[in-house]
Design a protein around this motif. Structure first.
Motif, PDB file in Angstrom:
ATOM      1  N   LEU A   1       0.553  36.567   1.546  1.00 15.18           N
ATOM      2  CA  LEU A   1      -0.985  37.448   0.083  1.00 15.18           C
ATOM      3  C   LEU A   1      -1.175  36.219  -0.545  1.00 15.18           C
ATOM      4  CD1 LEU A   1      -2.548  39.362   0.524  1.00 15.18           C
ATOM      5  CD2 LEU A   1      -1.240  41.123  -1.470  1.00 15.18           C
ATOM      6  N   ILE A   2      -0.787  35.860  -0.952  1.00 17.17           N
ATOM      7  CA  ILE A   2      -1.312  34.812  -2.882  1.00 17.17           C
ATOM      8  C   ILE A   2      -1.722  33.887  -1.925  1.00 17.17           C
ATOM      9  CG2 ILE A   2       0.755  33.470  -2.866  1.00 17.17           C
ATOM     10  CD1 ILE A   2      -0.445  34.165  -5.610  1.00 17.17           C
ATOM     11  N   ARG A   3      -1.091  32.811  -0.891  1.00 16.65           N
ATOM     12  CA  ARG A   3      -1.853  31.698  -0.048  1.00 16.65           C
ATOM     13  C   ARG A   3      -2.912  32.222   0.353  1.00 16.65           C
ATOM     14  NH1 ARG A   3       3.677  31.045   1.008  1.00 16.65           N
ATOM     15  NH2 ARG A   3       4.333  32.077   2.815  1.00 16.65           N
ATOM     16  N   GLU A   4      -3.257  33.774   0.527  1.00 18.84           N
ATOM     17  CA  GLU A   4      -4.443  33.971   2.269  1.00 18.84           C
ATOM     18  C   GLU A   4      -5.191  34.475   1.452  1.00 18.84           C
ATOM     19  OE1 GLU A   4      -2.461  36.455   5.331  1.00 18.84           O
ATOM     20  OE2 GLU A   4      -1.548  34.279   5.703  1.00 18.84           O
ATOM     21  N   GLY A   5      -5.881  35.389   1.018  1.00 19.91           N
ATOM     22  CA  GLY A   5      -6.286  36.334   0.270  1.00 19.91           C
ATOM     23  C   GLY A   5      -6.423  35.918  -1.828  1.00 19.91           C
ATOM     24  N   PHE A   6      -5.462  36.450  -1.784  1.00 22.61           N
ATOM     25  CA  PHE A   6      -5.001  36.138  -2.786  1.00 22.61           C
ATOM     26  C   PHE A   6      -5.455  34.339  -3.903  1.00 22.61           C
ATOM     27  CE2 PHE A   6      -2.194  39.382  -4.772  1.00 22.61           C
ATOM     28  CZ  PHE A   6      -3.757  40.943  -3.900  1.00 22.61           C
ATOM     29  N   SER A   7      -5.647  33.519  -2.916  1.00 19.13           N
ATOM     30  CA  SER A   7      -6.504  32.663  -2.685  1.00 19.13           C
ATOM     31  C   SER A   7      -7.828  32.161  -2.316  1.00 19.13           C
ATOM     32  CB  SER A   7      -5.132  31.539  -3.040  1.00 19.13           C
ATOM     33  OG  SER A   7      -5.128  31.282  -1.758  1.00 19.13           O
ATOM     34  N   ASN A   8      -8.388  33.163  -2.398  1.00 20.87           N
ATOM     35  CA  ASN A   8      -9.406  32.791  -0.403  1.00 20.87           C
ATOM     36  C   ASN A   8      -9.134  31.987   0.658  1.00 20.87           C
ATOM     37  OD1 ASN A   8     -10.835  35.120  -2.577  1.00 20.87           O
ATOM     38  ND2 ASN A   8     -11.578  33.788  -3.921  1.00 20.87           N
ATOM     39  N   PHE A   9      -8.238  31.937   0.676  1.00 20.26           N
ATOM     40  CA  PHE A   9      -7.700  31.124   1.931  1.00 20.26           C
ATOM     41  C   PHE A   9      -7.696  29.839   1.893  1.00 20.26           C
ATOM     42  CE2 PHE A   9      -8.675  35.469   4.171  1.00 20.26           C
ATOM     43  CZ  PHE A   9      -6.982  35.209   4.615  1.00 20.26           C
ATOM     44  N   ASP A  10      -7.806  29.599   0.608  1.00 18.70           N
ATOM     45  CA  ASP A  10      -8.048  28.454   0.255  1.00 18.70           C
ATOM     46  C   ASP A  10      -6.212  27.823  -1.577  1.00 18.70           C
ATOM     47  OD1 ASP A  10      -8.371  25.474  -0.775  1.00 18.70           O
ATOM     48  OD2 ASP A  10     -10.454  25.814  -1.441  1.00 18.70           O
ATOM     49  N   PRO A  11      -5.279  27.424  -1.000  1.00 17.53           N
ATOM     50  CA  PRO A  11      -4.445  27.897  -1.933  1.00 17.53           C
ATOM     51  C   PRO A  11      -4.079  26.445  -2.942  1.00 17.53           C
ATOM     52  CG  PRO A  11      -3.408  27.690   0.557  1.00 17.53           C
ATOM     53  CD  PRO A  11      -4.655  27.726   0.078  1.00 17.53           C
ATOM     54  N   VAL A  12      -4.638  25.395  -2.338  1.00 14.96           N
ATOM     55  CA  VAL A  12      -4.514  24.247  -2.666  1.00 14.96           C
ATOM     56  C   VAL A  12      -5.107  24.397  -4.029  1.00 14.96           C
ATOM     57  CG1 VAL A  12      -4.399  21.624  -2.824  1.00 14.96           C
ATOM     58  CG2 VAL A  12      -3.683  22.701  -0.768  1.00 14.96           C
ATOM     59  N   SER A  13      -6.616  23.923  -3.945  1.00 15.94           N
ATOM     60  CA  SER A  13      -7.540  24.887  -4.566  1.00 15.94           C
ATOM     61  C   SER A  13      -7.392  25.533  -5.450  1.00 15.94           C
ATOM     62  CB  SER A  13      -9.015  24.963  -4.622  1.00 15.94           C
ATOM     63  OG  SER A  13      -9.861  23.894  -3.693  1.00 15.94           O
ATOM     64  N   ALA A  14      -5.930  26.726  -5.511  1.00 17.44           N
ATOM     65  CA  ALA A  14      -5.693  27.529  -6.357  1.00 17.44           C
ATOM     66  C   ALA A  14      -4.848  27.395  -7.049  1.00 17.44           C
ATOM     67  CB  ALA A  14      -5.518  29.079  -5.521  1.00 17.44           C
ATOM     68  N   LEU A  15      -4.219  26.662  -6.622  1.00 11.74           N
ATOM     69  CA  LEU A  15      -2.545  25.854  -7.256  1.00 11.74           C
ATOM     70  C   LEU A  15      -3.003  24.837  -8.203  1.00 11.74           C
ATOM     71  CD1 LEU A  15      -0.275  25.198  -4.647  1.00 11.74           C
ATOM     72  CD2 LEU A  15       0.463  26.877  -6.776  1.00 11.74           C
ATOM     73  N   GLU A  16      -4.876  23.868  -8.170  1.00  9.96           N
ATOM     74  CA  GLU A  16      -5.052  23.297  -8.992  1.00  9.96           C
ATOM     75  C   GLU A  16      -5.337  24.390 -10.271  1.00  9.96           C
ATOM     76  OE1 GLU A  16      -7.848  21.178  -7.027  1.00  9.96           O
ATOM     77  OE2 GLU A  16      -6.071  19.540  -5.640  1.00  9.96           O
TER      78      GLU A  16
END
Length: 311
Positions: free
Chosen positions: A148-163
């Motif tokens: 869920l956090i790799r998908e919806g919770f990061s707007n399907f942009d997990p790398v940008s979310a990690l940054e």
């Protein structure tokens, strides 16, 4: 006793204490040995909500000793900083709850099961893989938080979310304010006004933000900078090899953005368990299974005999 009694307890976790409620069966007898069940709450929830006041209470009435605990860094449990949602620690919390149960003279250490709701359902699945003191488990509308956090919770942009999480954690380490995010809108009306249409988000808001499910420690909050730990985690990793215990999956058939429907079918297919069942609550949603009498009764009608058979 004519009704369930709740004992409020604390016990040692890693470097802090966990707070929990123990639901005791009717006519509880301290000299007897009872089967016991660990009940794990959803993400952003607390022990006084669905894991405790609904499922733990119901299972206790069926003769089980049930422990519903607050996750580390959340609710009445210890740990700092607050509102960390780290899947590895959440799974570890389940192990510590079992550690506590096996010290109780009225618990049969060979008859311990586990149940969890939403994120707690998937944490329960993962805990059972590596703690075979759990002899049978039930996931109620379980959600794989890593997915869920790799998908919806990061707007399907997990790398940008990690940054962004990395930058925020650096800022906090250097003395900046913590960024505690709320997973939900303040109200259903506000959510709709801001364009929210997903059934899970709206129904979660209706549960957590109104008297229906609202409790003082049901914070629906997460420390943004620490959410990176969940990005590389998968609740179902190694299920084909390690998840061998009797397993019951309960899901509604109204899919929502949190993904319990797809996650339920995935783990049902992947689990190595020879004795496994999937229960579909037809016409009901993810949050209906938190506390609505009819779908909860449907879930318990299958979960209670399942636990009685295997515990």
């Amino acid at each position: 006793m004519t009704s369930s009694v709740i004992r409020h307890v604390t016990y040692q976790n890693l470097g802090w204490e966990s707070a929990a409620d123990i639901y005791l069966p009717q006519d509880f007898d301290e000299s007897r040995k009872y089967p016991a069940i660990v009940s794990t709450h959803p993400i952003g929830s607390c022990k006084e909500q669905t894991s405790g006041n609904v499922y733990a209470a119901a299972l206790a009435k069926e003769g089980f000793v049930v422990i519903a605990f607050d996750a580390s860094f959340q609710g009445a449990s210890g740990g700092s900083p607050r509102f960390i949602e780290d899947p590895a620690i959440r799974v570890s919390d389940i192990r510590f709850a079992i550690d506590y149960l096996v010290t109780l003279p009225y618990v049969d250490e060979k008859r311990i099961g586990a149940i969890g709701v939403c994120g707690g359902g998937a944490y329960t699945i993962h805990a059972a893989m590596t703690d075979h003191r759990i002899k049978a488990l039930t996931s109620i509308t379980g959600v794989n938080f890593g997915r869920l956090i790799r998908e919806g919770f990061s707007n399907f942009d997990p790398v940008s979310a990690l940054e962004a999480m990395g930058k925020q954690r650096t800022a906090e380490a250097q003395g900046g304010a913590r960024n505690v995010i709320n997973y939900l809108p303040a109200s259903v009306e506000e959510g709709k006004k801001n364009g929210v249409t997903d059934i899970d988000v709206l129904e979660a808001t209706e549960y957590y933000k109104t008297p229906r499910g609202q409790k003082p420690n049901g914070a629906t909050s997460g420390l943004f900078s620490f959410n990176s730990a969940a990005m590389g985690w998968d609740a179902f990793l190694h299920a084909e090899v390690l998840l061998t215990q009797p397993l019951m999956i309960v899901i509604g058939d109204k899919p929502g953005g949190f993904g319990a429907y797809r996650d339920g079918w995935e783990i049902y297919g992947r689990a190595a368990s020879k004795d496994k069942h999937i229960v579909i609550a037809e016409g009901w949603s993810h949050y209906d299974l938190y506390d609505k009498p009819e779908p909860v009764a449907l879930a318990l009608a299958r979960a209670v005999p399942f636990f009685k058979e295997h515990l």
